[in-house]
Design a protein around this motif. Structure first.
Motif, PDB file in Angstrom:
ATOM      1  N   GLU A 139       0.857  -1.171   0.000  1.00 23.07           N
ATOM      2  CA  GLU A 139       0.000   0.000   0.000  1.00 23.07           C
ATOM      3  C   GLU A 139       0.897   1.226   0.000  1.00 23.07           C
ATOM      4  O   GLU A 139       1.920   1.245   0.686  1.00 23.07           O
ATOM      5  CB  GLU A 139      -0.888   0.029   1.246  1.00 23.07           C
ATOM      6  CG  GLU A 139      -1.871  -1.108   1.331  1.00 23.07           C
ATOM      7  CD  GLU A 139      -2.663  -1.080   2.627  1.00 23.07           C
ATOM      8  OE1 GLU A 139      -2.608  -0.061   3.346  1.00 23.07           O
ATOM      9  OE2 GLU A 139      -3.332  -2.081   2.917  1.00 23.07           O
ATOM     10  N   ASP A 177       0.777   5.770  -1.219  1.00 29.63           N
ATOM     11  CA  ASP A 177       0.025   6.862  -1.819  1.00 29.63           C
ATOM     12  C   ASP A 177       0.243   6.912  -3.321  1.00 29.63           C
ATOM     13  O   ASP A 177      -0.610   7.364  -4.062  1.00 29.63           O
ATOM     14  CB  ASP A 177       0.434   8.209  -1.191  1.00 29.63           C
ATOM     15  CG  ASP A 177       0.028   8.306   0.268  1.00 29.63           C
ATOM     16  OD1 ASP A 177      -0.867   7.543   0.702  1.00 29.63           O
ATOM     17  OD2 ASP A 177       0.609   9.140   0.989  1.00 29.63           O
ATOM     18  N   GLN A 178       1.408   6.423  -3.768  1.00 30.36           N
ATOM     19  CA  GLN A 178       1.733   6.472  -5.186  1.00 30.36           C
ATOM     20  C   GLN A 178       2.712   5.367  -5.540  1.00 30.36           C
ATOM     21  O   GLN A 178       3.542   4.973  -4.723  1.00 30.36           O
ATOM     22  CB  GLN A 178       2.352   7.831  -5.523  1.00 30.36           C
ATOM     23  CG  GLN A 178       2.664   8.030  -6.980  1.00 30.36           C
ATOM     24  CD  GLN A 178       3.198   9.423  -7.254  1.00 30.36           C
ATOM     25  OE1 GLN A 178       3.203  10.288  -6.386  1.00 30.36           O
ATOM     26  NE2 GLN A 178       3.664   9.627  -8.461  1.00 30.36           N
ATOM     27  N   GLY A 210       5.024   7.666  -0.238  1.00 34.54           N
ATOM     28  CA  GLY A 210       3.922   8.121   0.599  1.00 34.54           C
ATOM     29  C   GLY A 210       3.325   7.010   1.439  1.00 34.54           C
ATOM     30  O   GLY A 210       2.546   6.206   0.941  1.00 34.54           O
ATOM     31  N   ASN A 211       3.696   6.957   2.681  1.00 31.62           N
ATOM     32  CA  ASN A 211       3.137   5.970   3.619  1.00 31.62           C
ATOM     33  C   ASN A 211       3.164   4.563   3.054  1.00 31.62           C
ATOM     34  O   ASN A 211       2.147   3.868   3.013  1.00 31.62           O
ATOM     35  CB  ASN A 211       1.710   6.356   4.012  1.00 31.62           C
ATOM     36  CG  ASN A 211       1.646   7.717   4.652  1.00 31.62           C
ATOM     37  OD1 ASN A 211       2.399   7.993   5.575  1.00 31.62           O
ATOM     38  ND2 ASN A 211       0.774   8.570   4.151  1.00 31.62           N
TER      39      ASN A 211
END
Length: 171
Positions: free
Chosen positions: A34, A36-37, A51-52
């Protein structure tokens, strides 16, 4: 392709323990990523998640701000994870607990068979703890090296190692 690259990262991210002790069933579990991008550059054989970023495979968990994997022309791979900090944990075989680690940056090179934790590096296995500015692990020779860093008001700049006696209760 992405799964193969991520599997490389996942399997080598447990470097701070002896890989033979990691929960063997984890390698047969699906890899879940998982972020963000994510991007894949086929021409340069590069995959980046940012991102995370959270990577899970069985009991193995990795969290980072950014993960980049580059596959070299001769089959060699390099993996770089960045974060504040990058964290990982995994259950060990034989009821030997969990290994946890963190560093600002973690880099793996298959060509050099090395994993390097840089910046506030810490690895904890049971009650044993190793801390330093840099922890280097050679996956072939199974040799660990820990280096201290510059002195600051909060840190002495020295390496810190805590080894619990066999049979002692760990926290």
């Amino acid at each position: 392709m992405i799964q193969k690259i991520c599997k490389l990262f996942v399997l080598t991210a447990i470097f701070a323990t002896s890989p033979a002790f990691a929960l063997q069933s984890d390698s047969r579990q699906p890899i879940q990523i998982e972020a963000d991008q994510g991007s894949l550059d086929q021409a340069n054989q590069s995959t980046t998640f940012s991102g995370n970023v959270v990577i899970r495979q069985g009991t193995l968990n990795i969290s980072a701000s950014r993960v980049n994997v580059i596959r070299g022309g001769k089959g060699g791979e390099s993996v770089r994870a960045e974060g504040s900090p990058v964290r990982f944990s995994q259950t060990l075989d034989g009821g030997k607990g969990t290994v946890r680690g963190q560093a600002n940056n973690i880099a793996y090179s298959s060509a050099g068979s090395t994993v390097v934790l840089t910046g506030n590096a810490k690895v904890q296995r049971g009650g044993d703890v190793v801390e330093g500015a840099v922890i280097t692990y050679n996956t072939q020779t199974e040799v660990y090296t820990v280096s201290g860093g510059a002195k600051s008001a909060a840190k002495s700049g020295r390496v810190s190692v805590v080894i619990r006696p066999a049979g002692a209760q760990s926290e």
